[in-house]
Enzyme design. Structure first.
Site, mmCIF file in Angstrom:
data_model
loop_
_atom_site.group_PDB
_atom_site.id
_atom_site.type_symbol
_atom_site.label_atom_id
_atom_site.label_comp_id
_atom_site.label_asym_id
_atom_site.label_seq_id
_atom_site.Cartn_x
_atom_site.Cartn_y
_atom_site.Cartn_z
ATOM 1 N N ARG A 168 11.782 -8.808 -32.088
ATOM 2 C CA ARG A 168 12.539 -7.646 -32.578
ATOM 3 C C ARG A 168 12.568 -7.644 -34.116
ATOM 4 O O ARG A 168 12.724 -8.679 -34.762
ATOM 5 C CB ARG A 168 13.965 -7.724 -32.018
ATOM 6 C CG ARG A 168 14.897 -6.615 -32.491
ATOM 7 C CD ARG A 168 15.731 -7.050 -33.676
ATOM 8 N NE ARG A 168 16.729 -6.065 -34.048
ATOM 9 C CZ ARG A 168 17.416 -6.105 -35.186
ATOM 10 N NH1 ARG A 168 17.214 -7.057 -36.039
ATOM 11 N NH2 ARG A 168 18.309 -5.177 -35.447
ATOM 12 N N VAL A 169 12.423 -6.467 -34.690
ATOM 13 C CA VAL A 169 12.524 -6.315 -36.143
ATOM 14 C C VAL A 169 13.544 -5.212 -36.425
ATOM 15 O O VAL A 169 13.524 -4.170 -35.772
ATOM 16 C CB VAL A 169 11.149 -5.932 -36.754
ATOM 17 C CG1 VAL A 169 11.279 -5.584 -38.227
ATOM 18 C CG2 VAL A 169 10.140 -7.065 -36.570
ATOM 19 N N GLY A 170 14.424 -5.448 -37.389
ATOM 20 C CA GLY A 170 15.454 -4.453 -37.713
ATOM 21 C C GLY A 170 15.065 -3.594 -38.906
ATOM 22 O O GLY A 170 13.885 -3.404 -39.207
ATOM 23 N N ASP A 171 16.073 -3.099 -39.599
ATOM 24 C CA ASP A 171 15.848 -2.183 -40.724
ATOM 25 C C ASP A 171 15.440 -2.893 -42.009
ATOM 26 O O ASP A 171 14.834 -2.273 -42.899
ATOM 27 C CB ASP A 171 17.136 -1.410 -41.024
ATOM 28 C CG ASP A 171 18.265 -2.382 -41.384
ATOM 29 O OD1 ASP A 171 18.650 -3.176 -40.497
ATOM 30 O OD2 ASP A 171 18.735 -2.380 -42.539
ATOM 31 N N THR A 183 23.846 -10.781 -43.244
ATOM 32 C CA THR A 183 22.581 -10.420 -43.883
ATOM 33 C C THR A 183 22.883 -10.318 -45.371
ATOM 34 O O THR A 183 24.021 -10.054 -45.751
ATOM 35 C CB THR A 183 22.127 -9.055 -43.338
ATOM 36 O OG1 THR A 183 21.664 -9.234 -42.021
ATOM 37 C CG2 THR A 183 21.027 -8.416 -44.174
ATOM 38 N N GLY A 214 23.808 -4.074 -41.397
ATOM 39 C CA GLY A 214 24.485 -3.591 -40.189
ATOM 40 C C GLY A 214 23.488 -3.446 -39.063
ATOM 41 O O GLY A 214 22.447 -4.109 -39.049
ATOM 42 N N GLY A 234 20.566 -2.553 -37.332
ATOM 43 C CA GLY A 234 19.254 -2.056 -37.729
ATOM 44 C C GLY A 234 18.775 -0.904 -36.880
ATOM 45 O O GLY A 234 18.152 0.039 -37.383
#
Ligand code: ASP
Length: 311
Positions: free
Chosen positions: A204-207, A176, A228, A230
């Protein structure tokens, strides 16, 4: 007039950044730094830096984005500036070459902070953003190797995402991208862009697009970009937590370490951060095995590395 500073990262994870990746990080750092040196805005340096990394398929962002379990790359990005606390983010967007620029458009051309999915992508295209095919042979291969059988998919659903509360993390992790910068006017900015973690459920969505978790920037305190897992970062609101800790008087290094330690203790998981305080002091910290990253401070040589102080 303060000294300008820029930090970049190329993801925290278990994979040692490639030589090519480190070279690109260095070139990118120098490009971002030259914008600042010439009197450019922190926001422009952050966006430009991340655009270059998104265009390099070595990184899990833009062109090199990971594919979700249905074979589609859905990307997340965010950007924030510290003067007025304006922020923009996009989540789960497809087919946009530079998601970080879509995030900036959300910030500057709408009253909103976060836009998602097809509508967000269409909005970006309507304002002139370039489209791009983001599946590469290597991201396809990664997905195919990860999914040797239907049974495995069911296993992933159940163990990583379903019944346990802890996300087990991606097999490779990392890549990332993110940047934080301080310009001559004393303005701070932070940004981040990702294709997410490996073998994600579709949607899915992370941080990364979550302001406060993936990024934070406040001219009165500092700027942070996270990378890292999320699922761990979101639950401790990592970027804002670090800023709040710095506000209490802790150095960028101590604040980053404390917050990563707290995350590991409370929810588990590995992550990394690049942290810049308003006075130009900074830290690159991770509790993952690797975090490709770099820093350039005015008057000093740029430094790029694959290991930094472990949190
Ligand atoms: N934080 C990103 C996510 O969870 C992934 C990464 O930084 O490696 O989507």
């Amino acid at each position: 007039m303060n000294k300008v500073v820029i930090l970049v990262h190329g993801g925290a994870g278990r994979r040692n950044p490639s030589r090519r990746g480190l070279r690109t990080l260095r070139e990118t750092l120098e490009r971002g730094f030259s914008i600042l040196e010439e009197g450019g805005r922190a926001l422009d340096a952050v966006e430009e830096t991340i655009r270059i990394l998104e265009d390099d398929e070595t990184f899990n962002a833009g062109r090199g984005s990971r594919l979700q379990l249905d074979g589609v790359a859905r990307m997340d990005a965010s950007i924030m500036e510290g003067k007025t606390l304006q922020a923009g983010a996009v989540a789960s967007i497809q087919g946009i070459k530079n998601p970080i620029s879509a995030a900036r458009l959300v910030m500057e051309k709408t009253p909103h902070v976060l836009m998602v999915g097809e509508r967000a992508a269409r909005f970006g295209v309507s304002l002139g953003l370039e489209t791009g095919n983001v599946a590469t042979p290597s991201t396809r291969k990664e997905l195919e190797q990860g999914l040797r059988s239907q049974k495995e998919i069911i296993q992933i659903y159940n163990t990583s995402f379903g019944r346990t509360s802890r996300f087990s993390g991606s097999p490779a992790g990392g890549e990332t991208v993110g940047a934080v910068a301080l310009d001559r006017e004393g303005n701070l900015a932070a940004g981040s862009s990702t294709g997410g973690s490996a073998l994600m459920l579709p949607g899915r969505v992370g941080d990364t697009p979550i302001v406060g978790s993936g990024v934070y920037a406040d001219n009165q305190v500092g700027a942070v970009s996270s990378t890292g897992m999320g699922e761990s970062i979101i639950r401790v609101v990592l970027a804002k937590e670090i800023c709040t800790t710095m506000e209490k008087g802790f150095s960028p290094l101590k604040a980053s370490r404390r917050s990563l330690e707290r995350m590991a203790k409370r929810v588990g998981g590995t992550a990394g951060v690049i942290t810049l305080r308003r006075d130009g002091r900074f830290a690159l910290v991770h509790n993952s095995e690797y975090m490709g990253g770099g820093v350039q401070v005015e008057g000093r040589k740029p430094v790029v590395n694959s290991h930094w102080l472990n949190g």
